[in-house]
Design an enzyme around this catalytic site. Structure first.
Site, PDB file in Angstrom:
ATOM      1  N   HIS A  57       0.818  -1.223   0.000  1.00  0.00           N
ATOM      2  CA  HIS A  57       0.000   0.000   0.000  1.00  0.00           C
ATOM      3  C   HIS A  57       0.851   1.272   0.000  1.00  0.00           C
ATOM      4  O   HIS A  57       0.313   2.352  -0.224  1.00  0.00           O
ATOM      5  CB  HIS A  57      -1.004   0.007   1.171  1.00  0.00           C
ATOM      6  CG  HIS A  57      -0.436   0.462   2.477  1.00  0.00           C
ATOM      7  ND1 HIS A  57      -0.026  -0.408   3.447  1.00  0.00           N
ATOM      8  CD2 HIS A  57      -0.213   1.715   2.979  1.00  0.00           C
ATOM      9  CE1 HIS A  57       0.423   0.294   4.495  1.00  0.00           C
ATOM     10  NE2 HIS A  57       0.331   1.573   4.229  1.00  0.00           N
ATOM     11  N   ASP A 102      -0.442  -7.427   1.890  1.00  0.00           N
ATOM     12  CA  ASP A 102       0.140  -6.083   1.793  1.00  0.00           C
ATOM     13  C   ASP A 102       1.670  -6.142   1.827  1.00  0.00           C
ATOM     14  O   ASP A 102       2.312  -5.742   2.794  1.00  0.00           O
ATOM     15  CB  ASP A 102      -0.405  -5.234   2.947  1.00  0.00           C
ATOM     16  CG  ASP A 102      -0.095  -3.754   2.789  1.00  0.00           C
ATOM     17  OD1 ASP A 102       0.423  -3.361   1.723  1.00  0.00           O
ATOM     18  OD2 ASP A 102      -0.384  -2.997   3.736  1.00  0.00           O
ATOM     19  N   SER A 195       4.314   2.653   8.102  1.00  0.00           N
ATOM     20  CA  SER A 195       3.907   1.638   7.133  1.00  0.00           C
ATOM     21  C   SER A 195       5.082   1.057   6.375  1.00  0.00           C
ATOM     22  O   SER A 195       5.996   1.783   5.978  1.00  0.00           O
ATOM     23  CB  SER A 195       2.963   2.247   6.097  1.00  0.00           C
ATOM     24  OG  SER A 195       1.690   2.401   6.650  1.00  0.00           O
TER      25      SER A 195
END
Length: 245
Positions: A57, A102, A195
């Protein structure tokens, strides 16, 4: 892999809200993904001289760079390696809607030079177990308050426990699937900008990549578990991709 030349010092349960500054160089696989303007947008982990693992992502492209050996993003004097990305391998099963699978692998155009402050994390075998309650660590330059305008200069770290998927579903429901692993709800939380970075657990003295920072509370609540891509479940794709390239 997984054994830093500079030992990390974790003060027990210290985002990385409620995290603490890391010892410089003690998480040598942690990299910063930066766009062409030098803006840090995601983390990642070195798994070899040629490969970095991050979150799908994050939307990394070959115009972004991997910065290794960094601790303080406010210092120009650090001996960092700014590495160009040769190819981006996004997991074909990644879905932005469900945030499943992901994971993205980045093949570096020029290999990283391993040193005291730059080295690889261990990858788990597909059948490795990271049981609920196990204390692990997460690191990153993500926000230290969800409403902060900017991310911290110094790499942050926090210790946090693995949360079982069953318990995690009490917070997140069916959004939590078997390709995810949860951790936290312990007074710390990953936050925006973390992230793609690592959730690592120490196994037989070596730090092993259990998760990739994926998603969680939009306010980085420290009483809600954060959700990470479960690396063990994604290992078949990782091995296949590394072997073919």
């Amino acid at each position: 892999c997984g054994v830093p030349a500079i030992q990390p010092v974790l003060s027990g349960l210290a985002r990385i809200v409620n995290g603490e500054d890391a010892v410089p160089g003690s998480w040598p696989w942690q990299v910063s993904l930066q766009d062409s303007t030098g803006f840090h947008f995601c983390g990642g982990s070195l798994i070899s001289e040629d490969w970095v693992v991050t979150a799908a992502h994050c939307g990394v492209t070959t115009s972004d760079v991997v910065v290794a050996g960094e601790f303080d993003q406010g210092l120009e004097t650090e001996d960092t390696q700014v590495l160009k990305i040769g190819k981006v391998f996004k997991n074909p099963k990644f879905s932005i809607l469900t945030v499943r699978n992901d994971i993205t692998l980045l093949k570096l155009a020029t290999p990283a030079q391993f040193s005291e402050t730059v080295s690889a994390v261990c990858l788990p075998s597909a059948d490795e177990d990271f049981p609920a309650g196990m204390l692990c660590a997460t690191t990153g330059w993500g926000k230290t308050k969800y409403n902060a305008l900017k991310t911290p200069d110094k790499l942050q770290q926090a210790t946090l426990p693995i949360v079982s998927n069953t318990d995690c579903r009490k917070y997140w429901g069916s959004r939590v699937t078997d390709v995810m692993i949860c951790a936290g709800a312990s007074g710390v939380s990953s936050c925006m900008g973390d992230s793609g970075g690592p959730l690592v657990c120490q196994k037989n003295g070596a730090w092993t990549l259990a998760g990739i920072v994926s998603w969680g509370s939009s306010t980085c609540s420290t009483s809600t578990p954060a959700v990470y891509a479960r690396v063990t479940a994604l290992m078949p794709w990782v091995q296949e991709t590394l072997a073919a390239n």
